[in-house]
Design a protein around this motif. Structure first.
Motif, PDB file in Angstrom:
ATOM      1  N   TYR A 266       0.831  -1.212   0.000  1.00 58.29           N
ATOM      2  CA  TYR A 266       0.000   0.000   0.000  1.00 58.29           C
ATOM      3  C   TYR A 266       0.864   1.260   0.000  1.00 58.29           C
ATOM      4  N   ALA A 267       2.034   1.188   0.628  1.00 60.66           N
ATOM      5  CA  ALA A 267       2.947   2.330   0.588  1.00 60.66           C
ATOM      6  C   ALA A 267       3.398   2.596  -0.839  1.00 60.66           C
ATOM      7  N   LEU A 268       3.753   1.540  -1.560  1.00 59.34           N
ATOM      8  CA  LEU A 268       4.176   1.694  -2.952  1.00 59.34           C
ATOM      9  C   LEU A 268       3.046   2.233  -3.816  1.00 59.34           C
ATOM     10  N   LYS A 269       1.843   1.743  -3.572  1.00 54.94           N
ATOM     11  CA  LYS A 269       0.692   2.224  -4.333  1.00 54.94           C
ATOM     12  C   LYS A 269       0.484   3.715  -4.110  1.00 54.94           C
ATOM     13  N   SER A 270       0.684   4.174  -2.871  1.00 51.14           N
ATOM     14  CA  SER A 270       0.483   5.589  -2.566  1.00 51.14           C
ATOM     15  C   SER A 270       1.498   6.460  -3.279  1.00 51.14           C
ATOM     16  N   LEU A 271       2.685   5.912  -3.548  1.00 52.23           N
ATOM     17  CA  LEU A 271       3.731   6.690  -4.214  1.00 52.23           C
ATOM     18  C   LEU A 271       3.460   6.899  -5.695  1.00 52.23           C
ATOM     19  N   GLU A 272       2.445   6.251  -6.227  1.00 51.92           N
ATOM     20  CA  GLU A 272       2.076   6.506  -7.620  1.00 51.92           C
ATOM     21  C   GLU A 272       1.511   7.915  -7.790  1.00 51.92           C
ATOM     22  N   LYS A 273       0.980   8.490  -6.696  1.00 51.63           N
ATOM     23  CA  LYS A 273       0.478   9.867  -6.771  1.00 51.63           C
ATOM     24  C   LYS A 273       1.130  10.797  -5.758  1.00 51.63           C
ATOM     25  N   ASN A 274       1.793  10.237  -4.749  1.00 51.25           N
ATOM     26  CA  ASN A 274       2.483  11.043  -3.745  1.00 51.25           C
ATOM     27  C   ASN A 274       3.994  10.889  -3.890  1.00 51.25           C
ATOM     28  N   ASP A 275       4.728  11.828  -3.292  1.00 54.42           N
ATOM     29  CA  ASP A 275       6.189  11.759  -3.337  1.00 54.42           C
ATOM     30  C   ASP A 275       6.800  11.334  -2.015  1.00 54.42           C
ATOM     31  N   TYR A 276       5.957  11.207  -0.977  1.00 54.14           N
ATOM     32  CA  TYR A 276       6.452  10.896   0.365  1.00 54.14           C
ATOM     33  C   TYR A 276       5.462   9.960   1.039  1.00 54.14           C
ATOM     34  N   VAL A 277       5.982   8.949   1.738  1.00 55.35           N
ATOM     35  CA  VAL A 277       5.110   8.090   2.538  1.00 55.35           C
ATOM     36  C   VAL A 277       5.819   7.737   3.846  1.00 55.35           C
ATOM     37  N   PHE A 278       5.076   7.817   4.916  1.00 53.45           N
ATOM     38  CA  PHE A 278       5.554   7.524   6.270  1.00 53.45           C
ATOM     39  C   PHE A 278       4.916   6.199   6.679  1.00 53.45           C
ATOM     40  N   VAL A 279       5.735   5.147   6.778  1.00 54.11           N
ATOM     41  CA  VAL A 279       5.248   3.806   7.081  1.00 54.11           C
ATOM     42  C   VAL A 279       5.603   3.473   8.529  1.00 54.11           C
ATOM     43  N   HIS A 280       4.588   3.277   9.342  1.00 53.64           N
ATOM     44  CA  HIS A 280       4.794   3.042  10.769  1.00 53.64           C
ATOM     45  C   HIS A 280       4.512   1.580  11.097  1.00 53.64           C
TER      46      HIS A 280
END
Length: 388
Positions: A266-280
């Motif tokens: 899901y983090a990788l999927k979010s990077l298709e439209k975002n440039d930053y992801v915080f995975v906790h």
């Protein structure tokens, strides 16, 4: 450039006799983290400002790039924000743990990790009893729940129940202006649990009180659209107040049984439209509070073997990327609570030139030391070259 922060909650530790003087990080098999340390850089982050408690609220604010001395207003308002609970200027939110007391001793801060559905039923009953007198109860994840009181003028001192495991609890009850109201609710709530109605939970514990924070958007500070992948309301709340997208991952529990693979996907999927992801990932912290060496090693190894391979392989398709791996604070298994010590961090990816470290642990030779923890975001996101 795509940026990932992998927050391994409570992962760092102290040397342990049973492990031959090694720490959890040294004893665990973690080839992916060690590869990143070898091909990237290592350093330390002082995530807890002087005079502050090393809570996950304070320390995750720091790792996300928010100065806790400016933006922190209490833990529970952040969790309330995650649930969409609106707080007025004079409203106060409280964390409400479902706990297990053994006589005068705090036996378990999580009611032995009470089942989520059982917890929801319990919180619903509490709400039906106390809402009429101004105490609103809201379900969270498992033992992690909230209570909100409207238009109150309280000045309180409370203690996290995970700080007093195995200790007599009476001396740590809420104190100060308004404490009598909380103590009354806590005492009367014990009747709800009679007869083992809600598994091993037999009481509630209020802590982490606070009022609604005012935080600038993450994009306003760092110029990036971003997202948060987390199971626990605290981290989701920080993200929501920071204007970050909140990603829901099926099977994410905040415990050792969480969906490690799903968090990466899901983090990788979010990077298709975002440039930053915080995975906790909460699992190492929970194991630390349990005082379990084996479970904490398992948590670290699950992150390395189940989450990181998917994440690292998937990032390649984006071209330039950079990843930061760091705990928020140590949760030593022998202490069973948080300590205010700098945490070991590694940075790997585009524009990062390898230093002399070959493994990731608490005894790396530091290429960087971030004295004001929140400045790690500027360093990680804005440095054209690290160790250049």
């Amino acid at each position: 450039m795509k940026f990932v922060v992998l927050l391994t909650d409570g992962m760092s530790d102290h040397k342990i006799d049973e492990l031959g003087g090694k720490t959890i990080m040294q004893a665990a098999s973690k080839p992916n983290m060690d590869m990143m340390a070898k091909e990237g850089v290592g350093g330390f982050i002082k995530s807890t400002p002087d005079g502050y408690y090393p809570g996950s609220d304070i320390c995750n604010l720091s790792l996300m790039g928010y100065d806790p001395t400016v933006y922190y207003s209490g833990r529970s308002p952040l969790e309330a924000g995650s649930q969409g609970i609106e707080l007025g200027k004079n409203d106060m939110a409280f964390r409400c743990n479902l706990v297990t007391l053994d006589g005068k001793v705090m036996d378990d801060f999580s009611a032995h990790h009470i089942d989520g559905d059982v917890a929801k039923a319990c919180v619903a009953e509490l709400d039906s009893i106390f809402r009429s007198e101004g105490a609103e109860f809201y379900s969270g994840v498992g033992y992690r729940n909230l209570m909100v009181m409207r238009n109150v003028d309280f000045e309180l001192q409370t203690t996290p129940p995970h700080d007093i495991m195995g200790q007599e609890w009476e001396q740590y009850l809420p104190k100060g202006k308004g404490a009598d109201k909380l103590l009354s609710i806590m005492e009367r709530a014990k009747k709800v649990f009679e007869g083992g109605k809600y598994s091993r939970a037999n009481s509630i514990w209020f802590w982490g009180e606070g009022r609604k924070p005012a935080m600038p958007a993450f994009k306003e500070l760092y110029g990036l659209d971003g997202a948060v992948v987390a199971a626990v309301d605290l981290i989701r709340g920080i993200g929501r107040f920071g204007g970050l997208e909140i990603i829901n991952v099926p099977g994410a529990t905040g415990f050792i049984d969480t969906n490690f693979e799903g968090k990466a996907e899901y983090a990788l999927k979010s990077l298709e439209k975002n440039d930053y992801v915080f995975v906790h990932v909460e699992a190492p912290d929970e194991a630390g509070h349990m005082g379990s060496i084996s479970e904490k090693i398992k948590a670290v190894e699950n992150i390395d073997s189940r989450l990181l391979p998917i994440l690292l392989d998937g990032l390649k398709k984006f071209g330039d990327f950079r990843i930061l791996v760091s705990p928020d604070h140590p949760t030593p298994v022998k202490r069973r609570t948080h300590v205010a010590e700098p945490v070991p961090a590694i940075i790997y990816g585009t524009g990062v030139k390898a230093d002399e470290n070959t493994t990731y642990d608490e005894f790396m030779k530091p290429t960087f030391f971030i004295e004001n923890g929140y400045q790690i975001a500027e360093f990680f996101l804005k440095s054209p070259v690290i160790n250049g």
